[in-house]
Design an enzyme around this catalytic site. Structure first.
Site, PDB file in Angstrom:
ATOM      1  N   SER A 110       0.829  -1.197   0.000  1.00 49.68           N
ATOM      2  CA  SER A 110       0.000   0.000   0.000  1.00 49.68           C
ATOM      3  C   SER A 110       0.876   1.264   0.000  1.00 49.68           C
ATOM      4  O   SER A 110       1.642   1.466  -0.937  1.00 49.68           O
ATOM      5  CB  SER A 110      -0.968  -0.034   1.189  1.00 49.68           C
ATOM      6  OG  SER A 110      -1.957   0.946   1.049  1.00 49.68           O
ATOM      7  N   ASP A 217     -10.188  -4.425  -4.597  1.00 43.89           N
ATOM      8  CA  ASP A 217      -9.591  -3.524  -3.611  1.00 43.89           C
ATOM      9  C   ASP A 217     -10.426  -2.239  -3.517  1.00 43.89           C
ATOM     10  O   ASP A 217     -10.507  -1.488  -4.487  1.00 43.89           O
ATOM     11  CB  ASP A 217      -8.157  -3.202  -4.036  1.00 43.89           C
ATOM     12  CG  ASP A 217      -7.382  -2.404  -2.999  1.00 43.89           C
ATOM     13  OD1 ASP A 217      -8.009  -1.728  -2.163  1.00 43.89           O
ATOM     14  OD2 ASP A 217      -6.137  -2.449  -3.037  1.00 43.89           O
ATOM     15  N   HIS A 247      -7.842  -5.328  -0.534  1.00 43.63           N
ATOM     16  CA  HIS A 247      -6.688  -4.451  -0.364  1.00 43.63           C
ATOM     17  C   HIS A 247      -5.584  -5.102   0.457  1.00 43.63           C
ATOM     18  O   HIS A 247      -4.399  -4.932   0.161  1.00 43.63           O
ATOM     19  CB  HIS A 247      -7.103  -3.137   0.301  1.00 43.63           C
ATOM     20  CG  HIS A 247      -5.967  -2.159   0.447  1.00 43.63           C
ATOM     21  ND1 HIS A 247      -5.283  -1.658  -0.643  1.00 43.63           N
ATOM     22  CD2 HIS A 247      -5.379  -1.612   1.543  1.00 43.63           C
ATOM     23  CE1 HIS A 247      -4.330  -0.841  -0.216  1.00 43.63           C
ATOM     24  NE2 HIS A 247      -4.360  -0.802   1.106  1.00 43.63           N
TER      25      HIS A 247
END
Length: 266
Positions: A110, A217, A247
């Site tokens: 991320s 996601d 995610h």
């Protein structure tokens, strides 16, 4: 050995002076190269499932592993609300310079994907000047979120949220992760993040890149990963789209894919 072995106490490095002074918690596993460097996500820490699985894999394969917490995260000191992309990049560079020798694979999740790209750029600069002990072997990016403060936050916020950030200096964003406590998105985070945007031009890293992205996601849409691949050279970049992936990409099958990507580079 089993995964029930307790984690050793972290090492700490001191960074900054005065109001910006902070202690960064680091766990380092000695081993052969290429070493593995974990770069966690926004509001995440080095004790998350993917980071721990990577460390266990490194242990089982005799590989060097470095994990750490950005300031304001996990076991590091500092207030999360004081953090910026620039200060967390400083943390990352300092940890890399102190603990990494020889070729390294940067594994970023991320926000850590953005951090990995920025850190890779700093490593290349140092290599060109023949500075530093570590070098780049490759990147593995998991639901990478480069430029998220601008593209996925500011540009998508409603007018009232933008106004609150501009006038009050922060907005408390509801969280679907952890204990669900809202966390501050500060004006400084947004404005300072603009100094580190990477998607506006080509990103030449000179090493293999593997990207894993969930099609389901809700936080980093798969189109964002496609935008990133268009900025990377085409010679050794592989994007894996996981159709039912979210995610976190922390299911056993997701972690297996992540470790396979690390093994492929290493």
């Amino acid at each position: 050995m089993t995964d029930t072995i307790p984690d050793p106490a972290p090492d700490f490095i001191e960074l900054g002076e005065g109001a910006s002074a902070r202690r960064i918690a680091v766990r380092r596993r000695a081993g052969k190269g290429p070493g593995l460097v974990w770069l966690g996500g926004f509001k995440s820490d080095m004790q998350g499932g993917k980071a721990v699985a990577l460390d266990a894999w490194g242990r089982d394969h005799g590989r060097a592993v470095v994990r750490f917490d950005y300031s304001g995260h996990g076991e590091s000191s500092g207030d999360f609300a004081d953090g910026t992309i620039g200060s967390w990049l400083e943390d990352s560079v300092a940890v890399f310079e102190r603990f990494c020798e020889g070729p390294q694979i940067l594994i970023g999740s991320s926000m850590g994907g953005w951090m990995a790209l920025l850190l890779a750029r700093e490593i290349r600069k140092r290599q060109e000047k023949q500075q530093g002990k570590g070098s780049l072997a490759g990147l593995v990016l998991i639901a990478p979120a480069p430029d998220f403060t601008e593209e996925l936050m500011w540009k998508t916020f409603p007018a009232e949220v933008k106004k609150e950030i501009e006038t009050r200096g922060f907005w408390l964003r509801p969280s679907e992760y952890g204990d669900g406590t809202p966390y501050p998105i500060t004006r400084n985070l947004i404005e300072e993040g603009r100094n580190h945007l990477v998607l506006g031009s080509a990103i030449d890293l000179g090493c293999p890149v593997r990207i894993l992205q969930g099609a389901q996601d809700p936080d980093v849409p798969w189109q964002h990963a496609f935008a990133l691949t268009h900025r990377l050279p085409a010679d050794d970049v592989v994007l894996t789209l996981i159709q039912d992936g979210d995610h976190r990409l922390s299911r056993p099958q997701d972690i297996a894919r992540i470790l396979a990507a690390v093994a492929e580079i290493g």
